[in-house]
Design a protein around this motif. Structure first.
Motif, PDB file in Angstrom:
ATOM      1  N   PRO A 220       8.010  59.006  -5.490  1.00 49.28           N
ATOM      2  CA  PRO A 220       7.128  57.866  -5.785  1.00 49.28           C
ATOM      3  C   PRO A 220       5.885  58.258  -6.574  1.00 49.28           C
ATOM      4  O   PRO A 220       5.395  57.489  -7.413  1.00 49.28           O
ATOM      5  CB  PRO A 220       6.765  57.320  -4.399  1.00 49.28           C
ATOM      6  CG  PRO A 220       7.027  58.440  -3.448  1.00 49.28           C
ATOM      7  CD  PRO A 220       8.152  59.228  -4.034  1.00 49.28           C
ATOM      8  N   TYR A 221       5.373  59.459  -6.324  1.00 49.43           N
ATOM      9  CA  TYR A 221       4.174  59.940  -7.025  1.00 49.43           C
ATOM     10  C   TYR A 221       4.415  59.984  -8.527  1.00 49.43           C
ATOM     11  O   TYR A 221       3.658  59.398  -9.315  1.00 49.43           O
ATOM     12  CB  TYR A 221       3.826  61.331  -6.493  1.00 49.43           C
ATOM     13  CG  TYR A 221       2.535  61.927  -7.012  1.00 49.43           C
ATOM     14  CD1 TYR A 221       1.343  61.775  -6.307  1.00 49.43           C
ATOM     15  CD2 TYR A 221       2.505  62.672  -8.187  1.00 49.43           C
ATOM     16  CE1 TYR A 221       0.160  62.348  -6.759  1.00 49.43           C
ATOM     17  CE2 TYR A 221       1.328  63.245  -8.651  1.00 49.43           C
ATOM     18  CZ  TYR A 221       0.159  63.075  -7.930  1.00 49.43           C
ATOM     19  OH  TYR A 221      -1.008  63.642  -8.386  1.00 49.43           O
ATOM     20  N   PHE A 222       5.499  60.664  -8.936  1.00 49.93           N
ATOM     21  CA  PHE A 222       5.787  60.783 -10.366  1.00 49.93           C
ATOM     22  C   PHE A 222       6.251  59.447 -10.949  1.00 49.93           C
ATOM     23  O   PHE A 222       5.970  59.145 -12.116  1.00 49.93           O
ATOM     24  CB  PHE A 222       6.822  61.869 -10.613  1.00 49.93           C
ATOM     25  CG  PHE A 222       6.282  63.261 -10.498  1.00 49.93           C
ATOM     26  CD1 PHE A 222       5.265  63.693 -11.332  1.00 49.93           C
ATOM     27  CD2 PHE A 222       6.773  64.141  -9.547  1.00 49.93           C
ATOM     28  CE1 PHE A 222       4.748  64.985 -11.226  1.00 49.93           C
ATOM     29  CE2 PHE A 222       6.273  65.430  -9.434  1.00 49.93           C
ATOM     30  CZ  PHE A 222       5.254  65.845 -10.275  1.00 49.93           C
ATOM     31  N   ALA A 223       6.947  58.642 -10.160  1.00 47.68           N
ATOM     32  CA  ALA A 223       7.385  57.332 -10.648  1.00 47.68           C
ATOM     33  C   ALA A 223       6.183  56.461 -11.004  1.00 47.68           C
ATOM     34  O   ALA A 223       6.163  55.789 -12.049  1.00 47.68           O
ATOM     35  CB  ALA A 223       8.255  56.638  -9.603  1.00 47.68           C
ATOM     36  N   ILE A 224       5.162  56.484 -10.147  1.00 44.93           N
ATOM     37  CA  ILE A 224       3.955  55.694 -10.406  1.00 44.93           C
ATOM     38  C   ILE A 224       3.242  56.189 -11.657  1.00 44.93           C
ATOM     39  O   ILE A 224       2.869  55.410 -12.546  1.00 44.93           O
ATOM     40  CB  ILE A 224       3.014  55.733  -9.186  1.00 44.93           C
ATOM     41  CG1 ILE A 224       3.635  54.972  -8.014  1.00 44.93           C
ATOM     42  CG2 ILE A 224       1.643  55.147  -9.541  1.00 44.93           C
ATOM     43  CD1 ILE A 224       2.896  55.166  -6.696  1.00 44.93           C
ATOM     44  N   LEU A 225       3.055  57.514 -11.744  1.00 41.81           N
ATOM     45  CA  LEU A 225       2.329  58.072 -12.888  1.00 41.81           C
ATOM     46  C   LEU A 225       3.070  57.839 -14.199  1.00 41.81           C
ATOM     47  O   LEU A 225       2.468  57.450 -15.210  1.00 41.81           O
ATOM     48  CB  LEU A 225       2.102  59.573 -12.683  1.00 41.81           C
ATOM     49  CG  LEU A 225       1.013  59.969 -11.685  1.00 41.81           C
ATOM     50  CD1 LEU A 225       0.959  61.475 -11.529  1.00 41.81           C
ATOM     51  CD2 LEU A 225      -0.345  59.444 -12.153  1.00 41.81           C
ATOM     52  N   ILE A 226       4.368  58.088 -14.196  1.00 42.18           N
ATOM     53  CA  ILE A 226       5.148  57.896 -15.423  1.00 42.18           C
ATOM     54  C   ILE A 226       5.187  56.424 -15.806  1.00 42.18           C
ATOM     55  O   ILE A 226       5.126  56.073 -16.994  1.00 42.18           O
ATOM     56  CB  ILE A 226       6.559  58.482 -15.250  1.00 42.18           C
ATOM     57  CG1 ILE A 226       6.474  60.011 -15.159  1.00 42.18           C
ATOM     58  CG2 ILE A 226       7.476  58.068 -16.404  1.00 42.18           C
ATOM     59  CD1 ILE A 226       7.780  60.689 -14.823  1.00 42.18           C
ATOM     60  N   SER A 260      -7.276  60.152 -18.410  1.00 34.82           N
ATOM     61  CA  SER A 260      -7.762  61.413 -17.846  1.00 34.82           C
ATOM     62  C   SER A 260      -7.268  61.579 -16.416  1.00 34.82           C
ATOM     63  O   SER A 260      -6.765  62.645 -16.029  1.00 34.82           O
ATOM     64  CB  SER A 260      -9.291  61.464 -17.881  1.00 34.82           C
ATOM     65  OG  SER A 260      -9.778  61.482 -19.206  1.00 34.82           O
ATOM     66  N   VAL A 261      -7.379  60.520 -15.623  1.00 36.54           N
ATOM     67  CA  VAL A 261      -6.937  60.574 -14.228  1.00 36.54           C
ATOM     68  C   VAL A 261      -5.422  60.756 -14.142  1.00 36.54           C
ATOM     69  O   VAL A 261      -4.931  61.580 -13.356  1.00 36.54           O
ATOM     70  CB  VAL A 261      -7.368  59.305 -13.477  1.00 36.54           C
ATOM     71  CG1 VAL A 261      -6.695  59.236 -12.108  1.00 36.54           C
ATOM     72  CG2 VAL A 261      -8.885  59.267 -13.317  1.00 36.54           C
ATOM     73  N   SER A 262      -4.678  60.027 -14.945  1.00 37.44           N
ATOM     74  CA  SER A 262      -3.219  60.128 -14.871  1.00 37.44           C
ATOM     75  C   SER A 262      -2.739  61.507 -15.317  1.00 37.44           C
ATOM     76  O   SER A 262      -1.845  62.095 -14.690  1.00 37.44           O
ATOM     77  CB  SER A 262      -2.550  59.034 -15.722  1.00 37.44           C
ATOM     78  OG  SER A 262      -2.915  59.148 -17.087  1.00 37.44           O
ATOM     79  N   GLY A 263      -3.338  62.049 -16.382  1.00 40.01           N
ATOM     80  CA  GLY A 263      -2.952  63.385 -16.837  1.00 40.01           C
ATOM     81  C   GLY A 263      -3.306  64.453 -15.824  1.00 40.01           C
ATOM     82  O   GLY A 263      -2.512  65.358 -15.545  1.00 40.01           O
ATOM     83  N   ILE A 264      -4.514  64.362 -15.259  1.00 40.26           N
ATOM     84  CA  ILE A 264      -4.928  65.324 -14.234  1.00 40.26           C
ATOM     85  C   ILE A 264      -4.014  65.242 -13.021  1.00 40.26           C
ATOM     86  O   ILE A 264      -3.554  66.265 -12.490  1.00 40.26           O
ATOM     87  CB  ILE A 264      -6.393  65.060 -13.829  1.00 40.26           C
ATOM     88  CG1 ILE A 264      -7.343  65.425 -14.976  1.00 40.26           C
ATOM     89  CG2 ILE A 264      -6.752  65.852 -12.569  1.00 40.26           C
ATOM     90  CD1 ILE A 264      -8.765  64.935 -14.774  1.00 40.26           C
TER      91      ILE A 264
END
Length: 369
Positions: A220-226, A260-264
């Motif tokens: 879910p973490y990567f799904a949200i960010l992507i 910035s937040v999403s990349g970090i």
């Protein structure tokens, strides 16, 4: 732009933070790759380097700030001068002499050595001698570190969310003014400092308030960010911006901080996943501790590679398409053998490894004294 300068004391006294060491190593590789226009770590263009990698270094620096600095502010200031400012100024002089020498060999890059280029230009833009232009970040980081200390001394430790919210409002105002063409000339120096200041506070806020809650599963973490990043790429007018020139903000005052937040967040989780595999790797730790060296010297290493290629082109029948005019006038010129994009990996590997070897050599010399 350096993890070692901010966290060396904690490395010496505490267990090495391998996750942030990996994160620092990944960040400096992105910086070097970005200067090559090499998107090898941009995740298919989904996370462009210039949408987050400079804020990432500020985030890392902020993460390692300790409240004990407020108990001994003068000692903190002296330590930062010794670890950030003095090494930068020494190398700035060396690169000024390097630029002077290369101008006698036909190169037109770099300004003349003088009081301004040695002591003022580093705080204004950092591009004075060009061969070390990536190190513009060091004086900015020094100022941000001192600003943070003074802010916390004066306010006597306000709630952490207030530091973050207040600095974000100021940073967004800077982006708004920059997008309107009002941050120019000498205004760019305070502009980039105020733009990056919230990213330093993000590091503190994450360590104090969010890190203990950072337990969401990887899927879910990567799904949200992507998902977020895909929407941003579809809906925005390009995600890259220039932190050094405080320009290129094409999507309003909020989006640069969102990217910035999403990349970090993306690369922080990658670093956490890589931590077990890294174990106690001395090589990984050495890179994480010495990003200053890579940042300071990788552009010059790229130049050395071009000097070698220019010598081959000038004295043999090989590399006939080498562009000598660009070579003498453009620091960003890259010669790729047969035009092969993958040759950039040679530049990138050398730009990371050779500065680390130089640093190691200097350490060995110091031990012999």
């Amino acid at each position: 732009m350096t993890h070692n300068a901010e966290s060396e004391k904690s490395f010496q006294k505490e267990t090495y933070n391998m996750t942030f060491g990996i994160l620092s190593g990944l960040a400096i590789i992105m910086v070097a790759a970005g200067h090559l226009g090499y998107d090898v770590m941009a995740v298919g263009g989904l996370f462009p380097y210039y949408s987050f990698h400079i804020p990432l270094f500020m985030f890392i620096s902020g993460y390692f700030y300790k409240e004990t600095a407020e108990e001994h502010p003068l000692a903190y200031l002296i330590r930062k001068v010794k670890r950030l400012l003095l090494p930068y100024l020494v190398w700035n002089l060396i690169y000024g002499l390097t630029a002077l020498f290369l101008r006698t060999r036909g190169f037109s890059m770099g300004e003349e050595i003088g009081f301004g280029t040695l002591f003022l230009s580093p705080f204004l833009h950092g591009y004075q001698f060009i061969y070390n232009y990536a190190s513009w970040f060091v004086p900015v980081l020094f100022i941000v570190e001192i600003m943070n200390l003074l802010m916390r001394l004066v306010t006597k430790r306000f709630p952490e969310w207030l530091y973050l919210a207040g600095s974000l409002l100021v940073g967004m105002a800077v982006v708004y003014l920059a997008a309107g063409g009002h941050v120019w000339g000498y205004y760019k120096m305070p502009g980039k400092i105020l733009f990056l200041f919230p990213c330093f506070q993000m590091g503190q806020f994450y360590r104090k308030k969010l890190e203990k809650h950072d337990t969401l599963g990887n899927l879910p973490y990567f799904a949200i960010l992507i998902g977020i990043q895909t929407l941003l790429n579809l809906c925005c007018n390009g995600l890259n911006f220039s932190a050094v020139w405080c320009s290129g903000f094409a999507n309003g005052p909020l989006i640069p901080y969102v990217t910035s937040v999403s990349g970090i967040a993306f690369w922080l989780r990658i670093a956490k996943l890589l931590t077990p595999a890294a174990g106690n790797s001395r090589a990984v730790q050495y890179l994480g501790r010495n990003t200053f060296a890579v940042m300071m010297h990788h552009v010059m290493v790229f130049m050395f590679i071009k000097i070698i290629l220019a010598g081959i082109a000038a004295h043999s029948g090989f590399l006939a398409d080498f562009d000598f005019e660009q070579y003498y006038t453009n620091i960003d010129y890259q010669y790729l053998i047969r035009g092969n994009e993958h040759f950039k990996m040679v530049y990138l590997a050398a730009g990371v490894i050779i500065p680390l070897l130089l640093r190691r050599g200097m350490e060995c010399l110091q031990k012999k004294r």
